[in-house]
Design an enzyme around this catalytic site. Sequence first.
Site, PDB file in Angstrom:
ATOM      1  N   HIS A 128       0.844  -1.199   0.000  1.00  0.00           N
ATOM      2  CA  HIS A 128       0.000   0.000   0.000  1.00  0.00           C
ATOM      3  C   HIS A 128       0.874   1.241   0.000  1.00  0.00           C
ATOM      4  O   HIS A 128       1.352   1.701   1.038  1.00  0.00           O
ATOM      5  CB  HIS A 128      -0.946   0.017   1.199  1.00  0.00           C
ATOM      6  CG  HIS A 128      -2.059   1.012   1.045  1.00  0.00           C
ATOM      7  ND1 HIS A 128      -3.303   0.669   0.563  1.00  0.00           N
ATOM      8  CD2 HIS A 128      -2.101   2.344   1.279  1.00  0.00           C
ATOM      9  CE1 HIS A 128      -4.072   1.749   0.520  1.00  0.00           C
ATOM     10  NE2 HIS A 128      -3.357   2.775   0.943  1.00  0.00           N
ATOM     11  N   HIS A 183       1.549   5.114  -2.555  1.00  0.00           N
ATOM     12  CA  HIS A 183       0.923   6.029  -3.515  1.00  0.00           C
ATOM     13  C   HIS A 183       1.990   6.693  -4.379  1.00  0.00           C
ATOM     14  O   HIS A 183       3.129   6.875  -3.943  1.00  0.00           O
ATOM     15  CB  HIS A 183       0.119   7.104  -2.791  1.00  0.00           C
ATOM     16  CG  HIS A 183      -0.953   6.567  -1.901  1.00  0.00           C
ATOM     17  ND1 HIS A 183      -2.123   6.034  -2.392  1.00  0.00           N
ATOM     18  CD2 HIS A 183      -1.019   6.465  -0.550  1.00  0.00           C
ATOM     19  CE1 HIS A 183      -2.874   5.633  -1.369  1.00  0.00           C
ATOM     20  NE2 HIS A 183      -2.225   5.876  -0.251  1.00  0.00           N
ATOM     21  N   TYR A 192      -7.397  17.185  -0.786  1.00  0.00           N
ATOM     22  CA  TYR A 192      -6.086  17.465  -0.204  1.00  0.00           C
ATOM     23  C   TYR A 192      -5.085  17.657  -1.329  1.00  0.00           C
ATOM     24  O   TYR A 192      -5.330  17.289  -2.486  1.00  0.00           O
ATOM     25  CB  TYR A 192      -5.643  16.299   0.701  1.00  0.00           C
ATOM     26  CG  TYR A 192      -5.513  14.983  -0.045  1.00  0.00           C
ATOM     27  CD1 TYR A 192      -4.328  14.613  -0.671  1.00  0.00           C
ATOM     28  CD2 TYR A 192      -6.605  14.112  -0.156  1.00  0.00           C
ATOM     29  CE1 TYR A 192      -4.221  13.427  -1.388  1.00  0.00           C
ATOM     30  CE2 TYR A 192      -6.504  12.918  -0.858  1.00  0.00           C
ATOM     31  CZ  TYR A 192      -5.318  12.584  -1.461  1.00  0.00           C
ATOM     32  OH  TYR A 192      -5.228  11.416  -2.170  1.00  0.00           O
ATOM     33  N   ARG A 220      -9.990   0.662  -6.725  1.00  0.00           N
ATOM     34  CA  ARG A 220     -10.319   1.060  -5.353  1.00  0.00           C
ATOM     35  C   ARG A 220     -11.683   1.748  -5.311  1.00  0.00           C
ATOM     36  O   ARG A 220     -11.983   2.620  -6.145  1.00  0.00           O
ATOM     37  CB  ARG A 220      -9.248   2.009  -4.834  1.00  0.00           C
ATOM     38  CG  ARG A 220      -9.276   2.247  -3.332  1.00  0.00           C
ATOM     39  CD  ARG A 220      -8.265   3.301  -2.948  1.00  0.00           C
ATOM     40  NE  ARG A 220      -7.878   3.194  -1.545  1.00  0.00           N
ATOM     41  CZ  ARG A 220      -7.215   4.151  -0.895  1.00  0.00           C
ATOM     42  NH1 ARG A 220      -6.870   5.266  -1.519  1.00  0.00           N
ATOM     43  NH2 ARG A 220      -6.900   3.994   0.375  1.00  0.00           N
ATOM     44  N   ARG A 262     -12.559  14.356   8.958  1.00  0.00           N
ATOM     45  CA  ARG A 262     -11.819  15.034   7.881  1.00  0.00           C
ATOM     46  C   ARG A 262     -12.679  15.185   6.639  1.00  0.00           C
ATOM     47  O   ARG A 262     -12.566  16.173   5.917  1.00  0.00           O
ATOM     48  CB  ARG A 262     -10.541  14.247   7.549  1.00  0.00           C
ATOM     49  CG  ARG A 262      -9.692  14.904   6.467  1.00  0.00           C
ATOM     50  CD  ARG A 262      -8.459  14.077   6.163  1.00  0.00           C
ATOM     51  NE  ARG A 262      -7.514  14.085   7.254  1.00  0.00           N
ATOM     52  CZ  ARG A 262      -6.615  15.053   7.449  1.00  0.00           C
ATOM     53  NH1 ARG A 262      -6.551  16.087   6.624  1.00  0.00           N
ATOM     54  NH2 ARG A 262      -5.773  14.981   8.451  1.00  0.00           N
ATOM     55  N   HIS A 291      -6.439  -0.650   5.270  1.00  0.00           N
ATOM     56  CA  HIS A 291      -6.195  -0.062   6.584  1.00  0.00           C
ATOM     57  C   HIS A 291      -6.824  -0.832   7.742  1.00  0.00           C
ATOM     58  O   HIS A 291      -7.378  -0.241   8.669  1.00  0.00           O
ATOM     59  CB  HIS A 291      -6.682   1.385   6.618  1.00  0.00           C
ATOM     60  CG  HIS A 291      -6.033   2.272   5.590  1.00  0.00           C
ATOM     61  ND1 HIS A 291      -4.665   2.410   5.497  1.00  0.00           N
ATOM     62  CD2 HIS A 291      -6.558   3.051   4.606  1.00  0.00           C
ATOM     63  CE1 HIS A 291      -4.382   3.247   4.503  1.00  0.00           C
ATOM     64  NE2 HIS A 291      -5.510   3.635   3.948  1.00  0.00           N
ATOM     65  N   ASP A 350       1.590   2.723   3.525  1.00  0.00           N
ATOM     66  CA  ASP A 350       0.817   3.930   3.215  1.00  0.00           C
ATOM     67  C   ASP A 350       1.705   5.112   2.829  1.00  0.00           C
ATOM     68  O   ASP A 350       1.269   6.253   2.860  1.00  0.00           O
ATOM     69  CB  ASP A 350      -0.121   4.320   4.356  1.00  0.00           C
ATOM     70  CG  ASP A 350      -1.276   5.205   3.895  1.00  0.00           C
ATOM     71  OD1 ASP A 350      -1.649   5.123   2.712  1.00  0.00           O
ATOM     72  OD2 ASP A 350      -1.791   5.994   4.713  1.00  0.00           O
ATOM     73  N   ASN A 371      -0.926  13.781   5.167  1.00  0.00           N
ATOM     74  CA  ASN A 371      -1.687  14.564   6.149  1.00  0.00           C
ATOM     75  C   ASN A 371      -1.380  14.196   7.597  1.00  0.00           C
ATOM     76  O   ASN A 371      -2.237  14.358   8.472  1.00  0.00           O
ATOM     77  CB  ASN A 371      -3.204  14.401   5.894  1.00  0.00           C
ATOM     78  CG  ASN A 371      -3.612  14.833   4.504  1.00  0.00           C
ATOM     79  OD1 ASN A 371      -3.176  15.871   4.022  1.00  0.00           O
ATOM     80  ND2 ASN A 371      -4.447  14.038   3.858  1.00  0.00           N
TER      81      ASN A 371
END
Length: 294
Positions: free
Chosen positions: A27, A29, A45, A120, A128, A183, A250, A255
């Site tokens: 996982h 990005h 974001y 996904r 948030r 997650h 991740d 953030n």
Amino acid sequence: MHPAPPPLPALPSRPRAPLPAGACDAHTHIFGPFDRFPLAPERNYTPPEATPEAHRAMLDAVGFDRGIAVQGSAHGTDNRAIAAALAAAPDRLRGIAVIDDTITDAELAALRAGGFSGARFTQIVSKRYPNGMVGVSDFRTLEKLAPRMREHGLHAQLFANCDTVIAARDLLLSLGIPLVIDHMAKVGQAEWNATSPLYRELLALLREGRLWVKLTQVRSAACFPDYEDARPFHEALLKANPDRLVFGSDWPLLNLGDKTPDVGHLVDRFRDWTGDDALANRILVDNPAALYGF
């Protein structure tokens, strides 16, 4: 107007013990480079510019031979940044796209041929994101797309809280495609309750091999930097079915500000909590190889 992109986290440390050959961070990005692949104008974001080169440098620093690049909502359904990364490292990387119901069969085939293993689907309402997220597709879109995803050999990755997954249980299990839960199915929750029927149901589904779960500590705990509050659920997942678990960092850990963890430290925590080298290696190597088709 969106803020300027934040800086990338520093390169992570090396874990205490070398990772096994074929280890996969399941996982991560990729964002940008923004001059070639701009962010979506409407987004929740602004991420750092996490280019394919920076992504490979992170994998190399930790010792991961393989990685899974998951499309972030800041790029919406424009999967070109990940597609370019996959094309440059087809033996090392696989991708998870974001798609909507306008996608054609030819485009689905191109994603599959280009190294994408799944898509996904996000159903999140949180502090948030009180009105949900933009740049995503939800479970209703998944229901429409599932028959064609099945034809093209694509699985569904679900970004949703445990209660949302269990509420949609019958629908999701009827789709006939593999389901991978982001997650640890605990997004937005600081702790879990072992007596909760929701978690008992999730563990039962995992035990029966009806879904996969990503062991991503960061979004499942509040106790930075060691995340000990996530350990009991990690251990419950291991006990339920270690053959349906994969590890994910991740990165680039969006953030999180001054509570951005070190990926090498996350790997150490995973291995400490797993407590068995052979079992940890299965989760790092064998399971992702089966799920993502390495």
